[in-house]
Write a protein that holds these residues in place. Structure first.
Motif, PDB file in Angstrom:
ATOM      1  N   ASP A 165      -1.789  10.042   3.151  1.00 46.98           N
ATOM      2  CA  ASP A 165      -1.695  10.334   4.461  1.00 46.98           C
ATOM      3  C   ASP A 165      -0.804  11.366   4.703  1.00 46.98           C
ATOM      4  O   ASP A 165       0.016  11.682   5.640  1.00 46.98           O
ATOM      5  N   GLY A 166      -0.454  12.355   3.602  1.00 48.35           N
ATOM      6  CA  GLY A 166       0.469  13.425   3.714  1.00 48.35           C
ATOM      7  C   GLY A 166       1.758  13.350   2.988  1.00 48.35           C
ATOM      8  O   GLY A 166       2.426  14.348   2.659  1.00 48.35           O
ATOM      9  N   ILE A 167       2.086  12.028   2.788  1.00 49.86           N
ATOM     10  CA  ILE A 167       3.476  11.891   2.355  1.00 49.86           C
ATOM     11  C   ILE A 167       3.567  10.764   1.332  1.00 49.86           C
ATOM     12  O   ILE A 167       4.258  10.750   0.455  1.00 49.86           O
ATOM     13  N   HIS A 168       2.754   9.732   1.702  1.00 49.07           N
ATOM     14  CA  HIS A 168       2.962   8.377   0.537  1.00 49.07           C
ATOM     15  C   HIS A 168       2.081   8.773  -0.521  1.00 49.07           C
ATOM     16  O   HIS A 168       1.190   9.453  -0.442  1.00 49.07           O
ATOM     17  N   LEU A 169       2.210   8.230  -1.662  1.00 47.21           N
ATOM     18  CA  LEU A 169       1.686   8.682  -2.904  1.00 47.21           C
ATOM     19  C   LEU A 169       0.572   7.747  -3.444  1.00 47.21           C
ATOM     20  O   LEU A 169       0.749   6.447  -3.482  1.00 47.21           O
ATOM     21  N   HIS A 170      -0.420   8.439  -4.093  1.00 48.03           N
ATOM     22  CA  HIS A 170      -1.327   7.536  -4.928  1.00 48.03           C
ATOM     23  C   HIS A 170      -0.793   7.220  -6.192  1.00 48.03           C
ATOM     24  O   HIS A 170       0.256   7.915  -6.637  1.00 48.03           O
ATOM     25  N   PRO A 171      -1.293   6.377  -6.837  1.00 45.92           N
ATOM     26  CA  PRO A 171      -0.662   5.791  -8.156  1.00 45.92           C
ATOM     27  C   PRO A 171      -0.624   6.888  -9.118  1.00 45.92           C
ATOM     28  O   PRO A 171       0.446   6.784  -9.999  1.00 45.92           O
ATOM     29  N   GLU A 172      -1.703   7.673  -9.337  1.00 47.06           N
ATOM     30  CA  GLU A 172      -1.340   8.803 -10.266  1.00 47.06           C
ATOM     31  C   GLU A 172      -0.124   9.623 -10.010  1.00 47.06           C
ATOM     32  O   GLU A 172       0.340  10.389 -10.964  1.00 47.06           O
ATOM     33  N   ALA A 173       0.206   9.942  -8.699  1.00 43.83           N
ATOM     34  CA  ALA A 173       1.411  10.675  -8.508  1.00 43.83           C
ATOM     35  C   ALA A 173       2.543  10.072  -9.150  1.00 43.83           C
ATOM     36  O   ALA A 173       3.533  10.495  -9.597  1.00 43.83           O
ATOM     37  N   TYR A 174       2.695   8.728  -8.926  1.00 38.36           N
ATOM     38  CA  TYR A 174       3.766   7.704  -9.548  1.00 38.36           C
ATOM     39  C   TYR A 174       4.020   8.064 -11.156  1.00 38.36           C
ATOM     40  O   TYR A 174       4.845   8.037 -11.755  1.00 38.36           O
ATOM     41  N   VAL A 175       2.630   7.884 -11.623  1.00 36.00           N
ATOM     42  CA  VAL A 175       2.519   8.396 -12.989  1.00 36.00           C
ATOM     43  C   VAL A 175       3.076   9.514 -13.583  1.00 36.00           C
ATOM     44  O   VAL A 175       3.805   9.509 -14.524  1.00 36.00           O
ATOM     45  N   ILE A 176       2.978  10.731 -12.939  1.00 34.74           N
ATOM     46  CA  ILE A 176       3.711  12.104 -13.239  1.00 34.74           C
ATOM     47  C   ILE A 176       5.043  11.995 -12.926  1.00 34.74           C
ATOM     48  O   ILE A 176       5.756  12.538 -13.716  1.00 34.74           O
ATOM     49  N   TRP A 177       5.573  11.141 -11.851  1.00 37.55           N
ATOM     50  CA  TRP A 177       6.983  11.081 -11.513  1.00 37.55           C
ATOM     51  C   TRP A 177       7.887  10.321 -13.001  1.00 37.55           C
ATOM     52  O   TRP A 177       8.546  11.075 -13.437  1.00 37.55           O
ATOM     53  N   VAL A 178       7.250   9.325 -13.202  1.00 37.00           N
ATOM     54  CA  VAL A 178       7.925   8.570 -14.240  1.00 37.00           C
ATOM     55  C   VAL A 178       7.623   9.309 -15.469  1.00 37.00           C
ATOM     56  O   VAL A 178       8.501   9.226 -16.410  1.00 37.00           O
ATOM     57  N   ASN A 179       6.501   9.767 -15.838  1.00 38.58           N
ATOM     58  CA  ASN A 179       6.258  10.521 -17.197  1.00 38.58           C
ATOM     59  C   ASN A 179       7.537  11.589 -17.372  1.00 38.58           C
ATOM     60  O   ASN A 179       7.944  12.052 -18.308  1.00 38.58           O
ATOM     61  N   HIS A 180       7.847  12.302 -16.002  1.00 41.81           N
ATOM     62  CA  HIS A 180       8.748  13.440 -16.142  1.00 41.81           C
ATOM     63  C   HIS A 180      10.172  12.507 -16.532  1.00 41.81           C
ATOM     64  O   HIS A 180      11.004  13.166 -17.252  1.00 41.81           O
ATOM     65  N   LEU A 181      10.338  11.479 -15.841  1.00 41.77           N
ATOM     66  CA  LEU A 181      11.658  10.692 -16.136  1.00 41.77           C
ATOM     67  C   LEU A 181      11.505  10.580 -17.687  1.00 41.77           C
ATOM     68  O   LEU A 181      13.022  10.574 -18.242  1.00 41.77           O
ATOM     69  N   LYS A 182      10.766  10.205 -18.287  1.00 39.58           N
ATOM     70  CA  LYS A 182      10.591   9.877 -19.654  1.00 39.58           C
ATOM     71  C   LYS A 182      10.727  11.115 -20.421  1.00 39.58           C
ATOM     72  O   LYS A 182      11.407  11.241 -21.370  1.00 39.58           O
ATOM     73  N   GLU A 183      10.110  12.336 -20.036  1.00 38.18           N
ATOM     74  CA  GLU A 183      10.198  13.463 -20.830  1.00 38.18           C
ATOM     75  C   GLU A 183      11.602  14.159 -20.712  1.00 38.18           C
ATOM     76  O   GLU A 183      12.289  14.540 -21.605  1.00 38.18           O
ATOM     77  N   MET A 184      12.305  13.927 -19.645  1.00 37.79           N
ATOM     78  CA  MET A 184      13.623  14.094 -19.463  1.00 37.79           C
ATOM     79  C   MET A 184      14.669  13.291 -20.315  1.00 37.79           C
ATOM     80  O   MET A 184      15.811  13.560 -20.252  1.00 37.79           O
ATOM     81  N   LYS A 185      14.034  12.049 -20.978  1.00 38.16           N
ATOM     82  CA  LYS A 185      14.986  11.278 -21.536  1.00 38.16           C
ATOM     83  C   LYS A 185      15.818  10.441 -20.745  1.00 38.16           C
ATOM     84  O   LYS A 185      16.832   9.923 -20.824  1.00 38.16           O
ATOM     85  N   TYR A 186      15.576  10.474 -19.133  1.00 37.92           N
ATOM     86  CA  TYR A 186      15.900   9.556 -18.379  1.00 37.92           C
ATOM     87  C   TYR A 186      15.680   8.227 -18.301  1.00 37.92           C
ATOM     88  O   TYR A 186      16.301   7.201 -18.160  1.00 37.92           O
ATOM     89  N   LEU A 187      14.422   7.919 -19.005  1.00 36.67           N
ATOM     90  CA  LEU A 187      13.954   6.625 -19.185  1.00 36.67           C
ATOM     91  C   LEU A 187      13.378   6.663 -20.733  1.00 36.67           C
ATOM     92  O   LEU A 187      13.132   7.690 -21.256  1.00 36.67           O
ATOM     93  N   ARG A 188      13.394   5.539 -21.460  1.00 37.12           N
ATOM     94  CA  ARG A 188      12.700   5.491 -22.492  1.00 37.12           C
ATOM     95  C   ARG A 188      11.205   5.684 -22.528  1.00 37.12           C
ATOM     96  O   ARG A 188      10.553   5.295 -21.759  1.00 37.12           O
ATOM     97  N   LYS A 189      10.683   6.481 -23.813  1.00 44.24           N
ATOM     98  CA  LYS A 189       9.014   6.699 -23.538  1.00 44.24           C
ATOM     99  C   LYS A 189       8.612   5.125 -24.093  1.00 44.24           C
ATOM    100  O   LYS A 189       8.964   4.596 -24.942  1.00 44.24           O
TER     101      LYS A 189
END
Length: 203
Positions: free
Chosen positions: A179-203
């Motif tokens: 709808d222009g603002i809310h996210l599909h699941p694949e966007a959340y995967v990208i979001w979380v993968n970034h947190l993991k890459e930055m080591k803010y979360l465990r891989k």
């Protein structure tokens, strides 16, 4: 019970959160509908994940319920908010002040807690389903600059999510949104993968 200034849905969700409680030392996602709609436990595979997103919430509403979260001494907070404030035509300075208060409150009350301030996602104006959010792109970009400045002061760690999901115009890619603002699941995967890459979360 009288309804709060934040509305019936906020009151219902906040009451449920208070009833639910949380484990001590949890990883907490605090925000609005973009936070509420994600399956953080499934995406992160971390233990003790707590979702404290409430659809439609504004930063003052998040500030009002931060005490409930800090009472359980979370070890990490991932914070995102501000787009609903802008939708209601609240000034950027007011939003930044609310976020500053939250960050200072965490440092004061749970100094061991790591706070990650995440950028607000810039909506896609062409496909946006909500007129009240349209044409807010420049204000959102300004808000993100102010958020980064708070992090530069040492109040939190800056997490720049927005560019990971943007098109050439600097807005949310159409394929990532319903709808222009809310996210599909694949966007959340990208979001979380970034947190993991930055080591803010465990891989």
């Amino acid at each position: 019970m009288a309804q709060s200034e934040f509305g019936a849905y906020y009151d219902c969700r906040f009451a449920a959160h208070q009833k639910e409680g949380m484990p001590t030392g949890a990883l907490v996602w605090l925000g609005d509908s973009l936070t509420e709609q994600a399956w953080w436990s499934f995406l992160t595979k971390e233990k003790d994940i707590v979702n404290r997103g409430i659809g439609g919430d504004i930063t003052r509403g998040m500030l009002a319920r931060l005490d409930e979260i800090l009472a359980f001494s979370p070890r990490k907070i991932f914070l995102m908010g501000g787009v609903n404030d802008l939708s209601g035509n609240r000034p950027v300075e007011e939003i930044v002040s609310n976020v500053r208060q939250m960050l200072e409150m965490v440092k004061r009350e749970v100094p061991s807690c790591e706070v990650y301030l995440q950028s607000v996602i810039v909506p896609n104006n062409e496909v946006l389903a909500y007129d009240y959010i349209k044409n807010k792109q420049e204000k959102i970009r300004s808000l993100n600059k102010h958020y980064k400045a708070l992090c530069d002061e040492g109040l939190a760690t800056w997490v720049n999510i927005a560019p990971l999901l943007e098109n050439e115009q600097g807005e949310l890619k159409e394929e990532y949104t319903k709808d222009g603002i809310h996210l599909h699941p694949e966007a959340y995967v990208i979001w979380v993968n970034h947190l993991k890459e930055m080591k803010y979360l465990r891989k």
